[in-house]
Structures are given as structure tokens and as C-alpha cells.
Design a protein around this motif. Structure first.
Motif: not given
Length: 784
Positions: A190, A194, A224
Motif C-alpha cells: 500500500y 492508502q 483505493a
């Protein structure tokens, strides 16, 4: 067993609809007419008659329990005979109507008849299909007698066919839910913040809330938000609407859906784009006599939808055009109808919030609540005001008057009355260019309604041959003005102004937050507003959702040292000082574009200011190529200009753009595609009568009119422009802010957190040194 509720009307229209798309009579005729006609006819019922008789039944299949509901318009007795009556309003010439012109109408009546017959244990029943013409209230009736066995066979055949379609949908939804349960994030790691952004969105959807997220470039907002919303889908026919203002934004979302499909997602995704971009004709004309894709559309659309549903997953504009040609149906209308069976819908803001454009089936109906993802939400403040505004030009009425005498009924009288109002307005504008009034002209609205009534009759008469296209846009303009007038209150103003040798009368919305909230409250399950620039947050919350909703701001994932952010604050760029600023602009621009070979953008507040500087720039800065934005550019020209950023030019390229325009945001210039920007002025909207009206309104509403009308919208343009420079973790670049206001206390308090490294620098020698040192540090980092 899966329970599905459906109305008799929905079943009939889906399976038996066989009419044409009639831009003139269906799209132009207001839905209110149907309500009025029903009320008019039912008022003539006898005491023994019944109206709006509710019916419901259950149809059991091996996998599906279909809950069928509906309301019979009338159960009436005439001459001792009991009739099931279905009432329909129309503008059509009765000589063109039979009981099978619109098969869905008779199908609806027959299903109602069977359900009533079954409930009351009758052996036979009569059906009356009643058409009432809107213009003169004349009546055309079709009567049929049916036995129970005939209606039962028809009913079971109809419902079985619909169950087959539902089974296909149900199987898809079962597969979708299984895929969602097993869906994992498509990347190993990530980005910074995020995962936190995803958690906020997911929780907001579960609690059916309103959420604002300021998420700087680089967090990965699209994946996301879309991943979180998709994981939250847990009900039949639940939908995610992804709203974006730009076509480039739609492509990013479509690519993201494709990525999720690669990771196992099973979903139907529908892209809705502007009608003109999808039309097969050289010039769009939805008259079924002109367009074969409109003629008989509803007879063929079920097969087209079924074909696409079985063979496609991501339904883009090109896919709709392909199946539109294959099945001879309008691709735009096909996209709207297919959206009903899609899981993810990608479209512009106006399909949700514009009162004349929004998708009625979702945002005026009672049985839909959708998940909304609103990207680039900073655009929605001005867009929402535009959605609730409308204007009229005297020139349009003069043009229509030239041919109005040939139309029946003749609208010349009403057109002349409107032109008299324009003439009175022009007298008020003899010494000024702009007049504001608190109330709309009631006589104008009354006259426009009479005019619209005549235009409805003109469009409904197939015997009258005329160029309908010449009237269509005029009709839409008048209709929009009247529709917007219905919303008129203290958040609107009535304006008269001179515009390019013409007189314009407008109803302008100053704050649309009430109407956005009405849509959210009534038809939205959850909404998530996000953008890289929502500063100051309270401004957007106030003007979008009346300060309702939660908000969160995330830090940029990028190293702030990768952006050299300078402020040249010893010069004024105010209107009166523009000429005096040119020398310094050229000096600073020269140092910027010659500091390193690359691509650079010089952002100006207006075309006028840009053109003041352009000639001297091109004369005094050598060994660079200049490219200038024009006011009017075709899509192909914009694409060609963007492609220049990708070319490996022998010398630096300098692009002269207007801030806040088509190149001011939503363009990704990664790596060496952009080395730096110079931003001239604070982005304030031009001082104008209307902006001053906004200022006065916001002074009363928020006691901060100038900032709401000028400062905050301008600041957003500046932040967006700076945001073009750093798009990835490895990007390095320069942004120079050019105006003495950029370092005032007010502006410094409004900047994003990652602008803390802003430095003042006014001496040209110092600017040159700072640019040189910045690029040298970059070289050192590359060698290590």
C-alpha cells in the motif's frame, strides 16, 4: 431462495416495449402531464368505480421468489360490464394509434386483468386501454374480452420469460458477491495513507454517511476508493456510481476496473458519455423518421441488452457503439438502459445532480439508493451552480420568429411578448451592462409556459413537416429556464445583462448545496467526495452539503524536497499593474526554462494577460519552443498538444496555458514530461458583476463574501497547477508562485501541509542559483 420485488409496469416495458425513441414527444413532454391526465380522467369515475387499486402476488421459481406489485388505474363498471382500465396520456394523432402501437401498454393491462381475475375468482374479464390526448383531452379506447385461461397462459409465459432474465441477473450477482468476498488488493504494498483512505471510505459506506477526503496526488485515490466501494456491495442491484468531470478521468477508472477483473472481480461496468459523442449520425437527430437507431428502439433493445450482458463485462462507449450497430439501436439510450443491470456506473456529475439530466430511474425513484464516489470534487461547487442556472437570449427568439408563422399552433404571439420583455430589459441596460433583480419576471414565466405548451403540440403533430432540429434546442432552452424557475428562492437571482451585442435574461443559482443535499438524502446510500485539493475544507462542505459530513486530510506520500517551491512576492499582478509586471515575468521565466532542458508550463490568469506577455517571451527567450493554448480547441488539437510533452525534443518546450482551463488539472505529466511551472497571479476569478453578486450573497450567508467568491476558488486553481509537477515518488520539479499576495498571512494559512518548504526569492541572481542547486542535487541523487 432469492426474493426480488418488481412492478407490473417494469415487466411490461422491459419485455414488450416496442415504441421508438421520440425526442420530440417522450423526452420533451413533461412527466407531470401523465399525472394530470390520470387525475382528470379518474375525476369522472362513478361512485361505484375504484381507482388506484393496489395488487400484489408472488411467483415462485426454483431459485427466485418474484414479488409482483402494481396499481390498476381503474376498476370500472359500464353497462353492467366490469373493466380493468389502463390510462395513458399521449400527444399522438389518434389515426396512428392501435392497441399494439405500444404493446407494453396492453401487456400491462392484461397482467393487471389476470391478477384481479385470479384474486376475485372470475372466469373472464374485460380490459379497456384508454388514450387521452394532452392537448384537447380527446379520448380513444380499445376494449377486449379475455377468458381466464387465455390470460393465465399469457401471464405465465410473460413471467417465465422475465424469470429467465432474472435468473441470468441472479447468477451474475451470486458470482459477483463470491468474487467480492475473495477479492484482494491488486498490489503487494500500500502507498502511504492508502490503506487508511480505504478504511475511511468503507466505514463511511457501511454507516451510510457523507465523507470528504483530501488525498494528495500519489496516494492512489482511484483504486483505493473503487476497491473499498466494491467490497461494500452486499445487496441485489446495489450500484456504485463513480463520478468524474473529465474523459481522461473515466479512462483511469475503466483501467482500474480492468485491473480488479484481472484479480478476480466479476462485475458489469457501464460507462455513460455525452449523447453527441456516441451518435452514429453526422448531426444528431433523434426523430425516428430520420434515425433508424431511434425508430423501433424499444422493440430491439431487450435483445441488445441480453446479448451484451452475456458477452461483455466492461461496457465502454466503443462497446455500446458496436452493439448499437449490431442491433440497430441508439448506443446512448442503450447505455442508459444497460446501466439498470450494471454494478459500477462511470459518468459525469450531471447524471446524478442536474435536475434536467440526472438519471430519473435512480435519482427520482423511491426504490434505489446508490453508493457515490465523487472524484475531483472541488469542481462540483461551480458545476452545481451551473446545473441550477438557466439563460435566455433575445437572438434565439428573433431567429425562431422568422419561421413561427408557418407552425401550428402559431407561437408568434408568445414570442413577440417575450421579445417585448427583452426590449424593456435593453432600456434598463442603456447605461449599465448588468442589472440584478430579486424576483423573476412573473409575466415572462407565464408567457414561456404558454409558448412551451404550443411547442409541445407542434412537436406532437406528425402531419406538420418542418425542420424539427431548428426548434429542438430552442425548446430545451425554454424548458430548462422554466424548470429552474421552479426552484427559485433566496439562493437565486434574476439577471439582465448585455452579452456580445445581445441581451441575456438569466436565473442564476448562487448556492446549490440545498439541492445536492436533497438528492443525497432521498436517493443516495453513501457519498464520498475526494480530491487532491479541498482547501479550505469548510468552503467545500458548506457549498456542497450545507456543512454536513465528516472530513479527513491525508499527507502527501512524496518527499517534499523533490519540489522546489518558490514565491516571487515583490511584484503585483493586479489588473492595474499588469503592464509593470511583464519585465519581471520574463526574467523569472527565462531563469526557469533555461535552468535545465525540459518541458515547462507558464500559467496565466487569462488569455488577455497571456497575450500581453507572449510576444516578448518568444522574442527575448531564445533556444526554446513555445506552444500556446487557444480559446477554442478541438479534442484532437488538445491531444496533439499533450503528446508534445511525451516527445524527446532537442530543446526545452514552454507551454503557455490559462490557469483553471483544460490543461490546469487532471493531466498526468510523469517523470521528465514536466520540469516546472510558473504561476502568474493568485487564480482569482475576474472581477465581474456576477462574481460580485456571489460576493454579496456570501457576505450575507457566511460573512466572508470575498473569500468565498474569489479567494478560495482561485487558490484551488493554484494548488491544482502546482500539482501538475510531482506525480510520482521519483518526480522532481519546480513551482514558482508569482504575486505579492502569495506570502500574505491569509494565503499562508490556507496552503496544504506539504507546502511548508515554500521560500521567498525575489532577486533574479538568487533565483538562478536556487534553480541550479536544485537540479545539481537531483543529479547527485541519480548517480548514487
Amino acid at each position: 431462495m432469492k426474493q426480488i420485488g418488481i412492478s407490473v409496469k417494469e415487466i411490461a416495458e422491459f419485455l414488450y416495449g416496442s415504441a421508438s425513441i421520440t425526442n420530440d414527444r417522450v423526452l420533451l413532454t413533461r412527466a407531470q402531464e401523465g399525472i394530470e391526465i390520470h387525475s382528470y380522467w379518474q375525476s369522472k369515475y362513478l361512485d361505484i368505480d375504484q381507482k388506484e387499486v393496489a395488487l400484489s402476488t408472488t411467483f415462485l421459481d426454483e431459485e427466485i421468489e418474484l414479488l409482483i406489485r402494481g396499481r390498476i388505474d381503474g376498476v370500472i363498471i359500464r353497462d353492467g360490464i366490469l373493466y380493468i382500465e389502463e390510462i395513458k396520456s399521449t400527444h399522438a394523432d389518434f389515426s396512428t394509434l392501435t392497441d399494439q402501437t405500444y404493446p407494453a401498454h396492453m401487456a400491462q393491462a392484461k397482467i393487471y386483468a389476470y391478477l384481479y381475475l385470479k384474486e376475485h375468482n372470475l372466469k373472464s374479464i374485460d380490459v379497456k386501454l384508454t388514450y387521452i390526448r394532452v392537448e384537447d383531452r380527446k379520448v380513444l379506447e380499445f376494449e377486449h374480452h379475455y377468458t381466464k385461461s387465455v390470460l393465465k397462459t399469457y401471464y405465465e409465459k410473460t413471467i417465465s420469460k422475465y424469470i429467465d432474465w432474472l435468473r441470468l441477473l441472479s447468477n451474475h450477482e451470486d458470482s459477483r458477491q463470491k468474487s467480492i468476498e475473495g477479492l484482494t488488493f491488486p498490489f503487494e504494498d500500500y502507498r502511504l495513507n492508502q490503506r487508511e483512505m480505504m478504511a475511511y471510505i468503507y466505514k463511511n459506506i457501511l454507516r451510510k454517511g457523507i465523507l470528504y477526503l483530501e488525498a494528495p496526488t500519489g496516494i492512489g485515490k482511484t483504486i483505493a476508493s473503487l476497491f473499498s466501494a466494491t467490497k461494500a456491495i452486499n445487496k441485489p442491484r446495489e450500484k456504485v456510481f463513480y463520478l468524474t468531470a473529465k474523459n481522461d478521468g473515466k479512462k483511469v477508472v475503466l483501467d482500474t476496473v480492468a485491473l480488479l477483473e484481472e484479480k478476480g472481480l466479476i462485475a458489469k461496468t457501464c460507462e455513460i458519455t455525452a449523447k453527441d459523442t456516441m451518435c452514429f449520425l453526422k448531426e444528431r437527430d433523434c426523430d425516428p423518421e430520420v434515425c433508424k437507431y431511434a425508430n423501433g428502439y424499444y422493440k430491439r433493445v431487450y435483445k441488445a441488452i441480453d446479448d451484451m450482458f452475456r458477452n461483455e463485462t466492461i461496457l465502454t462507449k466503443d462497446v455500446f457503439r458496436h452493439y448499437g450497430r449490431k442491433h440497430t439501436v441508439c448506443p446512448f439510450e442503450l447505455s442508459l438502459d444497460t446501466s439498470n443491470y450494471s454494478d459500477i456506473i462511470i459518468c459525469d456529475y450531471n447524471y446524478v445532480f442536474d435536475p434536467l439530466v440526472r438519471l430519473i430511474r435512480y435519482f427520482d425513484a423511491d426504490d434505489y439508493e446508490s453508493i457515490i464516489l465523487c472524484d475531483e470534487a472541488h469542481n462540483l461547487v461551480s458545476r452545481s451552480r451551473e446545473m441550477y442556472s438557466a439563460s435566455l437570449l433575445a437572438e434565439d427568439f428573433l431567429r425562431i420568429r422568422e419561421t413561427s408563422k408557418y407552425l401550428k399552433p402559431n407561437p408568434t404571439s408568445e414570442i413577440n411578448q417575450v421579445l417585448d420583455i427583452f426590449a424593456e430589459a435593453s432600456l434598463e441596460l442603456l447605461e449599465v451592462d448588468f442589472v440584478k433583480k430579486e424576483e423573476a419576471n412573473p409575466f415572462l414565466l407565464k408567457t414561456l409556459r404558454k409558448l412551451l405548451g404550443k411547442l409541445d403540440q407542434i412537436f406532437s403533430d406528425d402531419k406538420i413537416k418542418f425542420d424539427k432540429r431548428s426548434l429542438r434546442e430552442f425548446y430545451f432552452t425554454v424548458n430548462r429556464f422554466l424548470k429552474i424557475s421552479d426552484y427559485y428562492d433566496d439562493d437565486f437571482v434574476y439577471l439582465i445583462e448585455n452579452v456580445e451585442n445581445d441581451v441575456m435574461i438569466s436565473i442564476k443559482c448562487l448556492n446549490a448545496s440545498k439541492h445536492i443535499m436533497n438528492t443525497i438524502d432521498a436517493h443516495v446510500e453513501s457519498i464520498n467526495f475526494f480530491s487532491a485539493t479541498l482547501e479550505p475544507m469548510f468552503y467545500y462542505k458548506t457549498l456542497l452539503t450545507k456543512d454536513k459530513g465528516d472530513d479527513v486530510t491525508f499527507q502527501s506520500p512524496f518527499n517534499p524536497d523533490n519540489l522546489l517551491l518558490l514565491a516571487v512576492d515583490d511584484i503585483s499582478t493586479r489588473y492595474k499593474d499588469r503592464e509593470n509586471s511583464i519585465d519581471k515575468i520574463i526574467q523569472v521565466a527565462r531563469e526557469l526554462v533555461t535552468s535545465k532542458k525540459g518541458n515547462y508550463i507558464l500559467f496565466f490568469p487569462s488569455y488577455v494577460y497571456m497575450n500581453l506577455v507572449k510576444d516578448r517571451l518568444t522574442e527575448e527567450i531564445e533556444n526554446v519552443s513555445f506552444v500556446t493554448q487557444r480559446r477554442e480547441m478541438f479534442t484532437s488539437e488538445r491531444e496533439e498538444m499533450m503528446n508534445l510533452f511525451k516527445e524527446d525534443s532537442e530543446q526545452s518546450q514552454v507551454f503557455l496555458f490559462v490557469m483553471g482551463g483544460i490543461f490546469g488539472e487532471s493531466i498526468d505529466l510523469i517523470g521528465d514530461m514536466l520540469s516546472g511551472v510558473l504561476i502568474v497571479r493568485t487564480g482569482l476569478p475576474a472581477l465581474s458583476p456576477f462574481n460580485n453578486v456571489l460576493r454579496s450573497h456570501y457576505d450575507i450567508a457566511f460573512r466572508n463574501g470575498f473569500d468565498y467568491a474569489y479567494t478560495y476558488p482561485g487558490l484551488n486553481k493554484v494548488i491544482q497547477a502546482v500539482g501538475r509537477v510531482i506525480r510520482t515518488e521519483t518526480d522532481r520539479g519546480i513551482a514558482i508562485l508569482f504575486d505579492d499576495r502569495f506570502t500574505t498571512r491569509k494565503y499562508l494559512s490556507l496552503y496544504p501541509e506539504n507546502w511548508k518548504n515554500l521560500e521567498r526569492c525575489n532577486r533574479i541572481e538568487d533565483i538562478k542559483d536556487m534553480l541550479h542547486d536544485f537540479w545539481e542535487v537531483g543529479k547527485d541523487e541519480e548517480t548514487h
